[in-house]
Design a protein around this motif. Structure first.
Motif, PDB file in Angstrom:
ATOM      1  N   ASP A  54       0.825  -1.213   0.000  1.00 48.19           N
ATOM      2  CA  ASP A  54       0.000   0.000   0.000  1.00 48.19           C
ATOM      3  C   ASP A  54       0.861   1.265   0.000  1.00 48.19           C
ATOM      4  OD1 ASP A  54      -2.204  -1.645   0.076  1.00 48.19           O
ATOM      5  OD2 ASP A  54      -2.641  -1.296   2.198  1.00 48.19           O
ATOM      6  N   VAL A  55       1.914   1.275   0.811  1.00 46.92           N
ATOM      7  CA  VAL A  55       2.780   2.446   0.891  1.00 46.92           C
ATOM      8  C   VAL A  55       3.531   2.634  -0.421  1.00 46.92           C
ATOM      9  CG1 VAL A  55       4.817   3.421   2.041  1.00 46.92           C
ATOM     10  CG2 VAL A  55       2.982   2.422   3.397  1.00 46.92           C
ATOM     11  N   ARG A  56       4.015   1.544  -1.009  1.00 42.28           N
ATOM     12  CA  ARG A  56       4.697   1.652  -2.303  1.00 42.28           C
ATOM     13  C   ARG A  56       3.775   2.215  -3.369  1.00 42.28           C
ATOM     14  NH1 ARG A  56       8.104  -3.981  -2.252  1.00 42.28           N
ATOM     15  NH2 ARG A  56       9.877  -3.162  -1.061  1.00 42.28           N
ATOM     16  N   MET A  57       2.537   1.759  -3.389  1.00 45.42           N
ATOM     17  CA  MET A  57       1.577   2.272  -4.371  1.00 45.42           C
ATOM     18  C   MET A  57       1.295   3.748  -4.129  1.00 45.42           C
ATOM     19  SD  MET A  57      -0.939  -1.026  -4.791  1.00 45.42           S
ATOM     20  CE  MET A  57      -2.184  -0.094  -5.607  1.00 45.42           C
ATOM     21  N   ARG A  62       1.974   9.397  -5.850  1.00 46.78           N
ATOM     22  CA  ARG A  62       2.404  10.774  -5.598  1.00 46.78           C
ATOM     23  C   ARG A  62       3.494  11.203  -6.572  1.00 46.78           C
ATOM     24  NH1 ARG A  62       3.948  12.267   0.107  1.00 46.78           N
ATOM     25  NH2 ARG A  62       5.181  10.392  -0.074  1.00 46.78           N
ATOM     26  N   LYS A  63       4.411  10.283  -6.916  1.00 49.62           N
ATOM     27  CA  LYS A  63       5.451  10.616  -7.889  1.00 49.62           C
ATOM     28  C   LYS A  63       4.830  10.878  -9.257  1.00 49.62           C
ATOM     29  CE  LYS A  63       9.013   7.853  -8.023  1.00 49.62           C
ATOM     30  NZ  LYS A  63       9.927   6.709  -7.868  1.00 49.62           N
ATOM     31  N   ALA A  64       3.845  10.067  -9.649  1.00 49.97           N
ATOM     32  CA  ALA A  64       3.185  10.256 -10.939  1.00 49.97           C
ATOM     33  C   ALA A  64       2.439  11.590 -10.969  1.00 49.97           C
ATOM     34  CB  ALA A  64       2.224   9.099 -11.215  1.00 49.97           C
ATOM     35  N   ALA A  66       3.232  14.251  -9.322  1.00 51.50           N
ATOM     36  CA  ALA A  66       4.241  15.310  -9.399  1.00 51.50           C
ATOM     37  C   ALA A  66       4.753  15.465 -10.834  1.00 51.50           C
ATOM     38  CB  ALA A  66       5.401  15.015  -8.449  1.00 51.50           C
ATOM     39  N   VAL A  67       4.931  14.357 -11.534  1.00 52.59           N
ATOM     40  CA  VAL A  67       5.390  14.424 -12.922  1.00 52.59           C
ATOM     41  C   VAL A  67       4.326  15.070 -13.800  1.00 52.59           C
ATOM     42  CG1 VAL A  67       5.969  13.024 -14.946  1.00 52.59           C
ATOM     43  CG2 VAL A  67       6.998  12.490 -12.737  1.00 52.59           C
ATOM     44  N   VAL A  68       3.079  14.686 -13.614  1.00 52.00           N
ATOM     45  CA  VAL A  68       1.991  15.283 -14.398  1.00 52.00           C
ATOM     46  C   VAL A  68       1.920  16.783 -14.138  1.00 52.00           C
ATOM     47  CG1 VAL A  68      -0.524  15.380 -14.628  1.00 52.00           C
ATOM     48  CG2 VAL A  68       0.638  13.173 -14.619  1.00 52.00           C
ATOM     49  N   LYS A  69       2.040  17.194 -12.881  1.00 48.74           N
ATOM     50  CA  LYS A  69       2.008  18.628 -12.558  1.00 48.74           C
ATOM     51  C   LYS A  69       3.174  19.349 -13.218  1.00 48.74           C
ATOM     52  CE  LYS A  69       1.770  21.941  -8.775  1.00 48.74           C
ATOM     53  NZ  LYS A  69       1.779  22.987  -9.722  1.00 48.74           N
ATOM     54  N   TRP A  70       4.366  18.750 -13.182  1.00 48.11           N
ATOM     55  CA  TRP A  70       5.530  19.374 -13.813  1.00 48.11           C
ATOM     56  C   TRP A  70       5.296  19.552 -15.313  1.00 48.11           C
ATOM     57  CZ3 TRP A  70       8.936  18.125 -17.679  1.00 48.11           C
ATOM     58  CH2 TRP A  70      10.071  18.938 -17.784  1.00 48.11           C
ATOM     59  N   ILE A  71       4.754  18.531 -15.969  1.00 50.09           N
ATOM     60  CA  ILE A  71       4.482  18.610 -17.414  1.00 50.09           C
ATOM     61  C   ILE A  71       3.440  19.678 -17.704  1.00 50.09           C
ATOM     62  CG2 ILE A  71       3.483  17.366 -19.370  1.00 50.09           C
ATOM     63  CD1 ILE A  71       4.859  14.836 -18.236  1.00 50.09           C
ATOM     64  N   GLU A  72       2.377  19.718 -16.915  1.00 50.43           N
ATOM     65  CA  GLU A  72       1.343  20.734 -17.120  1.00 50.43           C
ATOM     66  C   GLU A  72       1.915  22.141 -16.932  1.00 50.43           C
ATOM     67  OE1 GLU A  72      -1.629  19.526 -14.341  1.00 50.43           O
ATOM     68  OE2 GLU A  72      -2.597  18.167 -15.784  1.00 50.43           O
ATOM     69  N   ASP A  73       2.743  22.331 -15.923  1.00 51.43           N
ATOM     70  CA  ASP A  73       3.372  23.636 -15.696  1.00 51.43           C
ATOM     71  C   ASP A  73       4.286  24.007 -16.862  1.00 51.43           C
ATOM     72  OD1 ASP A  73       2.056  23.809 -13.295  1.00 51.43           O
ATOM     73  OD2 ASP A  73       3.817  23.319 -12.071  1.00 51.43           O
ATOM     74  N   TRP A  74       5.051  23.039 -17.341  1.00 45.28           N
ATOM     75  CA  TRP A  74       5.954  23.293 -18.463  1.00 45.28           C
ATOM     76  C   TRP A  74       5.173  23.674 -19.723  1.00 45.28           C
ATOM     77  CZ3 TRP A  74       6.918  20.807 -23.177  1.00 45.28           C
ATOM     78  CH2 TRP A  74       8.080  21.223 -23.831  1.00 45.28           C
TER      79      TRP A  74
END
Length: 83
Positions: A54-57, A62-64, A66-74
Protein backbone atom coordinates in the motif's frame (compact mmCIF):
# COMPACT_ATOMS: atom_id res chain seq x y z
CA UNK A 1 14.95 10.71 -7.22
CA UNK A 2 13.80 7.29 -6.13
CA UNK A 3 12.10 6.80 -2.83
CA UNK A 4 12.97 3.47 -1.23
CA UNK A 5 10.25 1.92 0.90
CA UNK A 6 11.41 -0.56 3.53
CA UNK A 7 10.23 -2.10 6.79
CA UNK A 8 11.30 -2.89 10.32
CA UNK A 9 10.11 -6.22 11.69
CA UNK A 10 12.31 -6.37 14.81
CA UNK A 11 13.72 -9.70 13.66
CA UNK A 12 10.33 -11.33 14.16
CA UNK A 13 9.93 -10.13 17.75
CA UNK A 14 6.19 -9.63 18.35
CA UNK A 15 6.76 -7.58 21.51
CA UNK A 16 8.30 -4.73 19.47
CA UNK A 17 6.54 -2.26 17.17
CA UNK A 18 6.77 -3.09 13.47
CA UNK A 19 6.47 -0.43 10.78
CA UNK A 20 7.05 0.51 7.16
CA UNK A 21 9.24 3.54 6.47
CA UNK A 22 10.56 5.70 3.65
CA UNK A 23 12.41 8.97 3.28
CA UNK A 24 10.69 11.88 1.58
CA UNK A 25 12.57 15.14 1.18
CA UNK A 26 15.14 14.16 3.80
CA UNK A 27 12.46 13.32 6.37
CA UNK A 28 11.88 9.73 7.47
CA UNK A 29 8.22 8.78 7.46
CA UNK A 30 6.94 5.76 9.37
CA UNK A 31 3.62 4.04 8.83
CA UNK A 32 2.42 1.62 11.50
CA UNK A 33 -1.05 0.80 10.22
CA UNK A 34 -2.63 -1.89 12.39
CA UNK A 35 0.42 -4.18 12.23
CA UNK A 36 0.94 -4.39 15.94
CA UNK A 37 -2.60 -5.60 16.61
CA UNK A 38 -1.70 -9.01 15.16
CA UNK A 39 -0.43 -11.43 17.79
CA UNK A 40 0.88 -14.25 15.58
CA UNK A 41 3.96 -14.08 13.39
CA UNK A 42 2.29 -15.24 10.13
CA UNK A 43 -0.61 -12.80 10.55
CA UNK A 44 1.70 -9.88 11.32
CA UNK A 45 3.98 -10.71 8.38
CA UNK A 46 0.97 -10.84 6.04
CA UNK A 47 -0.26 -7.46 7.34
CA UNK A 48 3.29 -6.07 6.99
CA UNK A 49 3.49 -7.13 3.34
CA UNK A 50 0.07 -5.59 2.62
CA UNK A 51 1.05 -2.30 4.28
CA UNK A 52 4.35 -2.33 2.38
CA UNK A 53 2.47 -2.76 -0.90
CA UNK A 54 0.00 0.00 0.00
CA UNK A 55 2.78 2.45 0.89
CA UNK A 56 4.70 1.65 -2.30
CA UNK A 57 1.58 2.27 -4.37
CA UNK A 58 0.94 5.55 -2.53
CA UNK A 59 4.52 6.72 -3.16
CA UNK A 60 4.28 5.80 -6.86
CA UNK A 61 0.95 7.63 -7.18
CA UNK A 62 2.40 10.77 -5.60
CA UNK A 63 5.45 10.62 -7.89
CA UNK A 64 3.18 10.26 -10.94
CA UNK A 65 1.08 13.22 -9.81
CA UNK A 66 4.24 15.31 -9.40
CA UNK A 67 5.39 14.42 -12.92
CA UNK A 68 1.99 15.28 -14.40
CA UNK A 69 2.01 18.63 -12.56
CA UNK A 70 5.53 19.37 -13.81
CA UNK A 71 4.48 18.61 -17.41
CA UNK A 72 1.34 20.73 -17.12
CA UNK A 73 3.37 23.64 -15.70
CA UNK A 74 5.95 23.29 -18.46
CA UNK A 75 3.27 23.27 -21.16
CA UNK A 76 1.66 26.33 -19.61
CA UNK A 77 4.98 28.19 -19.65
CA UNK A 78 5.61 27.24 -23.28
CA UNK A 79 2.32 28.61 -24.58
CA UNK A 80 2.54 31.74 -26.68
CA UNK A 81 -0.02 33.94 -28.34
CA UNK A 82 1.24 32.75 -31.73
CA UNK A 83 -0.07 29.58 -33.31
Amino acid sequence: MDIVVSYFDAGGDLSKRWYVYYTDGGKRIRRYGDLNAYKTLPARKKALMQLLLDVRMEVQRRKAEAVVKWIEDWLERCRTWRS
